[in-house]
Design an enzyme around this catalytic site. Sequence first.
Site, short mmCIF file in Angstrom:
data_model
loop_
_atom_site.label_atom_id
_atom_site.label_comp_id
_atom_site.label_asym_id
_atom_site.label_seq_id
_atom_site.Cartn_x
_atom_site.Cartn_y
_atom_site.Cartn_z
N SER A 132 60.69 29.66 93.60
CA SER A 132 59.72 30.36 92.77
C SER A 132 58.46 29.54 92.46
O SER A 132 57.50 30.07 91.93
CB SER A 132 60.38 30.78 91.45
N SER A 150 64.00 26.30 93.61
CA SER A 150 62.64 26.78 93.37
C SER A 150 61.55 25.75 93.56
O SER A 150 60.37 26.11 93.62
CB SER A 150 62.53 27.36 91.96
N LYS A 170 52.98 24.93 87.07
CA LYS A 170 53.61 26.25 87.16
C LYS A 170 53.52 26.99 85.82
O LYS A 170 53.54 26.38 84.75
CB LYS A 170 55.06 26.06 87.58
#
Length: 483
Positions: free
Chosen positions: A171, A195, A97
């Site tokens: 996310s 997330s 990420k």
Amino acid sequence: MNEDVFTQLSAGEMAEGVRSGRWTARELVAASLERIGRLDPELNAFTVVRTKEALAEADRLDAELAGEAKGRKASGADSRPTADTGRLLTGVPIAVKEEFDVAGLPTTLGGSGNPSPAAADSEVIRRVRAAGAIVVGKTTMPEFGRCSETISDRYGATLNPWRRDFSPGGSSGGSAVAVAAGMTPIALGADGGGSIRLPAACCGILGLKPERGRVTMAPLSQHWHALVTFGGLSRTAADSALLYDAIAGSLPSDRWQAEPLSEPYRDVVARGTGPLRIAWTGRSPMPGLKNDPEVDRALTALIQRLARLGHDVRETHAAWPVPTDAFILQFLSGMATEADSVEAPEKLERHTRRIAAVGRLIPTRLARFAERRGEKIARAFNERFLPTADVLAMPTIPVLPRPLGWLESRSTFASIFRGTPMVANTSIFNVTGHPALSIPGGVSAEGLPIGMQLVTRPGREGLLLALAAQLEKDEPWPTPPGF
């Protein structure tokens, strides 16, 4: 390596194949890059793909392995290395990420506020590299991970591989899509309100939020006033166990530290669970929020499977402690702190700037109060839901995955309010710090994944993964159509 072969392999099988000489790290990385090149122009899971760098790193690893094998052969030892050498993820392509520092690349956090390249890897990246994994790219996220869909001004929208007109959640949506679409077998994410678990549920894979302090936050000491933990996503429980064996462990610099593991996660998963006491609930921590009927059906199916597998499964009617006040204070103050730490705050998105402006109004003492309140909520949850049970089972999300762009057309705080049902079942465990795992729970009539959440006391992530492995063996997880 044939792309179809690559997508059928687990991370564990990939690593063992490289160690045994069945294939090379370069073959695995090349197959991953080929699949990314074919699928990502549509799905938009990656912000940057490290094609040349990843292939060069794979070549170096292959050369190191060949040299080590030659040395062992010369000494009369077994020429085949094992996972005990420390390279648990030998040659495995991994996606990370945008929240993690990767040396030489900007840590964009999903936006444009950090244009300069990171000088060094974050500790988690250092650990996966030490375990032999090859970082093939960084993945999309909404700026600062502020919402439960993966869309940003800089990178646009990420699409769900199950249905391109639906959101993959957020996310850590880019990481989830990379795994669900078979571009990499594992990926790193971060979880501040769900997330990791939300995109895992929306994409039909596994996503574990570990205990607070289980995985180091370095170079940070903490993030969002205790809400955020680093972790990973995978298609199998065994792969999650391997990944966490590679990254688990806190450092003296971490504000929260978990007790060291008594045994590797992979050993816990291999041993299995035995009969467990499992409490379950269909009620959300958010008062009055009802489950989608298809979510209720998936929960019923999970409860029936757990009972059939020999577990003592009982519904709990305990009252939820209220985490909302603590979560709001931690989230808003955390966003403000993050906004103040970027190189170019003037380049942040309007939603981010507005949230941060409100967060700056919260005194530090209130944010610390919220942290202490989270500890009280954690004790209340243990006393009410896990007094005798080993695990709590519940839906990850009370609703089905949402259409693409369902939040971004709203004003900043209307968007937050509208997104609340998505995080209603997950954010409480960021407040309390409990380990929580989202597993595939079925597919809706519209062809959308449904996630189920397993929660346990701190220090027992291995139990969650072992239970997931048992369910996976009983009935393999569904995969996106066409994959």
